[in-house]
Design an enzyme around this catalytic site. Structure first.
Site: not given
Ligand code: GLY
Length: 390
Positions: A111, A169
């Protein structure tokens, strides 16, 4: 094609905007958001604890810099600087960026794009701070350490019983890598990003163009082991924010590569999302399109905000731009209404109400969340670029 489409679209939007019965006031909403961010800052001064959400007991939930959401709080301040051009926002955003710098060496998370590109990346766009560029370059070098050429993706998580998990994601983290190649001239970042997008395109989507949340790969061969969910209702359901991440992510990859297959994928996702029979009239989705208790299921304003921002960019490139623009406008109208936009001095300082973070974990249900605010502000500013008089 892009060059031809943009002026045509602007004309259509102008005509559409004049006829639109719903009039979205960017200045009214942004002024309210600014007051709310000011309130948040007055009540929260520790610049190493980033407001993420609200706990069940009603208190503020803050996180350290290593949390995936840490960059959204300063990122929102950079957007406020973009909107107001008031130096106080650049100064405050820079102060809140500072404790994030150490994450540039973090190789334990996929992330880093969210954490660094939303904070330092936004700062770089608005201030051309050379130090920020070095931080982003180091962050990109850390991120590509998670790339495995056999699998053809960046690995998402190190936790859980997965062999090599990749979540939809993760598309969002690629934007920083495209930037890194443009900045450094080193094509490795671009190649990793494109390979990750291609592998995701191949394995993450169902025939109806909805996406799985998690694909677990066999590390030795790169074969798909399992198609699962983590934050959705079931393995075969369409988790709302996952659809929004995909929409936004593939639109961004089209912008960075010019390859039509990504544009087509983004359009397919948008069409799945916008035509879904379970999308409510106000276009703020339930947390999962297949949630069992619709119409009583909690909404996810964060998915709506991400989708609105993605649609406003997709509209610039697609022949269906006017449809996407109209959808985004409707979403932003809903999010700007009293039903979702918090009154200054309430909502623990967050801008939007009614997001859902992790329903299966029974956490962050129907609460404010910082990434909802971030993508809402981005979408409002994208909307303002298209409709400067609103
Ligand atoms: N990337 C984690 C979420 O969208 O909760």
């Amino acid at each position: 094609m892009k060059q031809v489409l943009i002026p045509c679209l602007c004309l259509c939007l102008f005509v559409f905007g004049c006829k639109s019965s719903e009039s979205l006031s960017v200045s009214k909403t942004m002024d309210q958001a600014e007051a709310q961010l000011e309130y948040s800052l007055q009540n929260h001064t520790d610049k190493t604890k980033y407001p993420r959400s609200v706990k069940e007991d009603g208190n503020l939930y803050t996180v350290n810099s290593s949390d995936w959401t840490s960059g959204f709080y300063p990122g929102s301040m950079w957007f406020m600087y973009q909107y107001t051009q008031d130096e106080k926002w650049a100064q405050t955003a820079a102060e809140w960026n500072a404790a994030l710098e150490k994450e540039k060496f973090n190789t334990k998370t996929h992330d880093l794009g969210f954490m660094l590109y939303c904070s330092f990346g936004n700062g770089l766009k608005f201030t051309e701070n050379a130090t920020y560029a070095q931080i982003l370059l180091q962050g990109s070098q850390s991120l590509i350490k998670r790339f495995d050429p056999t699998v053809g993706t960046i690995r998402s998580w190190d936790f859980g019983n997965w062999e090599y998990p990749v979540i939809i994601d993760n598309m969002m983290n690629l934007e920083m890598l495209f930037w890194a190649t443009k900045y450094s001239g080193d094509s490795i970042f671009y190649k990793v990003a494109v390979k990750h997008a291609d592998t995701t395109l191949e394995n993450h989507f169902r025939s109806d163009n909805s996406s799985y949340h998690v694909i677990d790969y066999e590390k030795a061969t790169g074969k798909v082991k399992a198609k699962k969910t983590h934050q959705g209702f079931s393995d075969e359901s369409a988790w709302a924010r996952g659809q929004a991440w995909g929409l936004y992510g593939f639109t961004m990859v089209y912008r960075e590569t010019g390859d039509k297959k990504y544009l087509e994928q983004a359009e397919k996702i948008a069409d799945f999302y916008l035509n879904h029979p379970n999308l409510p009239e106000d276009m703020v989705p339930y947390w999962d399109f297949d949630a069992p208790d619709i119409p009583n299921a909690p909404r996810d304003a964060s998915a709506a905000a991400v989708a609105a921002s993605g649609l406003l960019e997709l509209g610039r490139y697609s022949l269906k731009g006017v449809t996407y623009y109209a959808a985004a406008e409707k979403i932003l109208n809903s999010l700007s209404s009293d039903a979702y936009l918090a009154k200054p001095g309430t909502n623990q300082g967050f801008i939007l109400m009614h997001s859902t973070g992790h329903m299966p974990n029974k956490s962050e249900i129907d609460v404010p969340i910082n990434y909802a605010d971030y993508y809402f502000l981005e979408a409002m500013l994208r909307y303002k670029m298209l409709m400067p008089n609103r």
